[in-house]
Motif scaffolding. Structure first.
Motif, PDB file in Angstrom:
ATOM      1  N   LEU A  66       0.813  -1.211   0.000  1.00 49.45           N
ATOM      2  CA  LEU A  66       0.000   0.000   0.000  1.00 49.45           C
ATOM      3  C   LEU A  66       0.852   1.269   0.000  1.00 49.45           C
ATOM      4  N   ARG A  67       1.757   1.373   0.991  1.00 54.03           N
ATOM      5  CA  ARG A  67       2.559   2.595   1.077  1.00 54.03           C
ATOM      6  C   ARG A  67       3.700   2.420   2.070  1.00 54.03           C
ATOM      7  N   GLU A  68       4.599   3.376   2.012  1.00 54.50           N
ATOM      8  CA  GLU A  68       5.688   3.451   2.983  1.00 54.50           C
ATOM      9  C   GLU A  68       5.583   4.811   3.665  1.00 54.50           C
ATOM     10  N   GLU A  69       5.731   4.813   4.980  1.00 55.18           N
ATOM     11  CA  GLU A  69       5.700   6.063   5.729  1.00 55.18           C
ATOM     12  C   GLU A  69       6.964   6.162   6.562  1.00 55.18           C
ATOM     13  N   GLU A  70       7.470   7.379   6.623  1.00 57.03           N
ATOM     14  CA  GLU A  70       8.644   7.630   7.449  1.00 57.03           C
ATOM     15  C   GLU A  70       8.243   8.623   8.525  1.00 57.03           C
ATOM     16  N   ARG A  71       8.624   8.337   9.759  1.00 60.28           N
ATOM     17  CA  ARG A  71       8.306   9.250  10.848  1.00 60.28           C
ATOM     18  C   ARG A  71       9.494   9.317  11.796  1.00 60.28           C
ATOM     19  N   GLU A  72       9.487  10.362  12.597  1.00 61.49           N
ATOM     20  CA  GLU A  72      10.560  10.542  13.559  1.00 61.49           C
ATOM     21  C   GLU A  72      10.005  10.370  14.963  1.00 61.49           C
ATOM     22  N   VAL A  73      10.750   9.621  15.780  1.00 59.43           N
ATOM     23  CA  VAL A  73      10.347   9.367  17.158  1.00 59.43           C
ATOM     24  C   VAL A  73      11.406   9.955  18.072  1.00 59.43           C
ATOM     25  N   GLU A  74      10.970  10.866  18.945  1.00 55.90           N
ATOM     26  CA  GLU A  74      11.904  11.490  19.888  1.00 55.90           C
ATOM     27  C   GLU A  74      12.091  10.588  21.090  1.00 55.90           C
ATOM     28  N   SER A  75      13.301  10.513  21.561  1.00 61.73           N
ATOM     29  CA  SER A  75      13.608   9.752  22.766  1.00 61.73           C
ATOM     30  C   SER A  75      13.082  10.507  23.976  1.00 61.73           C
ATOM     31  N   LYS A  76      12.674   9.780  25.010  1.00 60.34           N
ATOM     32  CA  LYS A  76      12.193  10.430  26.230  1.00 60.34           C
ATOM     33  C   LYS A  76      13.365  10.973  27.059  1.00 60.34           C
ATOM     34  N   ALA A  77      14.521  10.429  26.837  1.00 59.51           N
ATOM     35  CA  ALA A  77      15.696  10.854  27.605  1.00 59.51           C
ATOM     36  C   ALA A  77      16.322  12.093  26.965  1.00 59.51           C
ATOM     37  N   LYS A  78      16.846  12.942  27.818  1.00 55.65           N
ATOM     38  CA  LYS A  78      17.553  14.143  27.349  1.00 55.65           C
ATOM     39  C   LYS A  78      18.999  14.052  27.803  1.00 55.65           C
ATOM     40  N   VAL A  79      19.869  14.602  26.988  1.00 56.05           N
ATOM     41  CA  VAL A  79      21.278  14.684  27.358  1.00 56.05           C
ATOM     42  C   VAL A  79      21.561  16.161  27.643  1.00 56.05           C
ATOM     43  N   VAL A  80      21.958  16.436  28.875  1.00 55.21           N
ATOM     44  CA  VAL A  80      22.223  17.822  29.281  1.00 55.21           C
ATOM     45  C   VAL A  80      23.730  17.994  29.417  1.00 55.21           C
ATOM     46  N   LYS A  81      24.240  19.024  28.714  1.00 51.52           N
ATOM     47  CA  LYS A  81      25.668  19.344  28.816  1.00 51.52           C
ATOM     48  C   LYS A  81      25.813  20.733  29.414  1.00 51.52           C
ATOM     49  N   GLU A  82      26.701  20.817  30.371  1.00 55.21           N
ATOM     50  CA  GLU A  82      26.963  22.124  30.984  1.00 55.21           C
ATOM     51  C   GLU A  82      28.396  22.539  30.674  1.00 55.21           C
ATOM     52  N   SER A  83      28.500  23.782  30.292  1.00 56.76           N
ATOM     53  CA  SER A  83      29.816  24.318  29.977  1.00 56.76           C
ATOM     54  C   SER A  83      29.951  25.657  30.701  1.00 56.76           C
ATOM     55  N   THR A  84      31.142  25.945  31.184  1.00 53.34           N
ATOM     56  CA  THR A  84      31.359  27.223  31.877  1.00 53.34           C
ATOM     57  C   THR A  84      31.317  28.389  30.897  1.00 53.34           C
ATOM     58  N   ILE A  85      31.632  28.118  29.657  1.00 54.34           N
ATOM     59  CA  ILE A  85      31.647  29.198  28.673  1.00 54.34           C
ATOM     60  C   ILE A  85      30.283  29.355  27.997  1.00 54.34           C
ATOM     61  N   PHE A  86      29.687  28.218  27.558  1.00 52.59           N
ATOM     62  CA  PHE A  86      28.455  28.299  26.769  1.00 52.59           C
ATOM     63  C   PHE A  86      27.188  28.092  27.596  1.00 52.59           C
ATOM     64  N   GLY A  87      27.271  27.692  28.830  1.00 50.58           N
ATOM     65  CA  GLY A  87      26.091  27.466  29.664  1.00 50.58           C
ATOM     66  C   GLY A  87      25.552  26.048  29.493  1.00 50.58           C
ATOM     67  N   LYS A  88      24.261  25.922  29.632  1.00 54.90           N
ATOM     68  CA  LYS A  88      23.592  24.619  29.562  1.00 54.90           C
ATOM     69  C   LYS A  88      23.047  24.390  28.164  1.00 54.90           C
ATOM     70  N   SER A  89      23.157  23.112  27.705  1.00 50.24           N
ATOM     71  CA  SER A  89      22.521  22.756  26.428  1.00 50.24           C
ATOM     72  C   SER A  89      21.862  21.384  26.588  1.00 50.24           C
TER      73      SER A  89
END
Length: 169
Positions: free
Chosen positions: A106-129
């Motif tokens: 019938l068809r092909e569908e592509e979708r994106e699934v976001e992970s529930k987990a987040k990766v938090v990086k802290e930097s003294t120069i750039f702050g939090k991301s």
């Protein structure tokens, strides 16, 4: 399988393998029944001569009930079953099951699934991301069509007395 004189395959019965599978099933059954019952092979149980006939009758009735359930699932109604029983009183009744299966893309569908987990990086120069992982999922959809036809006829050569049913899913 070994070959029969007419060239048909003949299946040999493996009693040892059968007994082993039954013994494994009995062990599982004993766990399920919580040891209140002890299933064993019929020839190992104390019994009278008539018990063997009762066991054979019981198992035959179980097999017939299973066959009736299969026929009902294929669409054979009470009236058709009564007709088959009537025919069987005087001659052989033959059943022929024919089926067809189709699979259509019938068809092909592509979708994106976001992970529930987040990766938090802290930097003294750039702050939090924060970053999330996104997975791309491809899904394929198919349509499956199944059709069957069950035909019963009196005799073995497809005589004039026939009944049948059809089904599709």
């Amino acid at each position: 399988p070994t070959q029969h004189a007419e060239g048909r395959a003949m299946i040999q019965f493996d009693e040892h393998g059968f007994r082993r599978r039954v013994e494994e099933a009995v062990i599982t059954l004993q766990k399920v029944l919580h040891s209140t019952r002890r299933p064993i092979f019929a020839d190992d149980a104390p019994h009278s001569f008539d018990d063997k006939y009762l066991l054979a009758e019981f198992l035959t009735n179980c097999g017939l009930a299973a066959q009736c359930t299969c026929l009902e699932a294929l669409g054979v109604g009470t009236q058709q079953l009564a007709t088959l029983v009537e025919w069987s009183a005087s001659e052989t009744v033959t059943l022929r099951l024919a089926g067809r299966q189709r699979c259509t893309f019938l068809r092909e569908e592509e979708r994106e699934v976001e992970s529930k987990a987040k990766v938090v990086k802290e930097s003294t120069i750039f702050g939090k991301s924060e970053q999330k992982v996104v997975t791309r999922v491809n899904e394929w959809f198919w349509k499956i069509d199944v059709e069957w036809e069950l035909i019963a006829y009196a005799g073995t050569m497809g005589g004039p007395r026939r009944c049948g049913c059809r089904g599709a899913r």
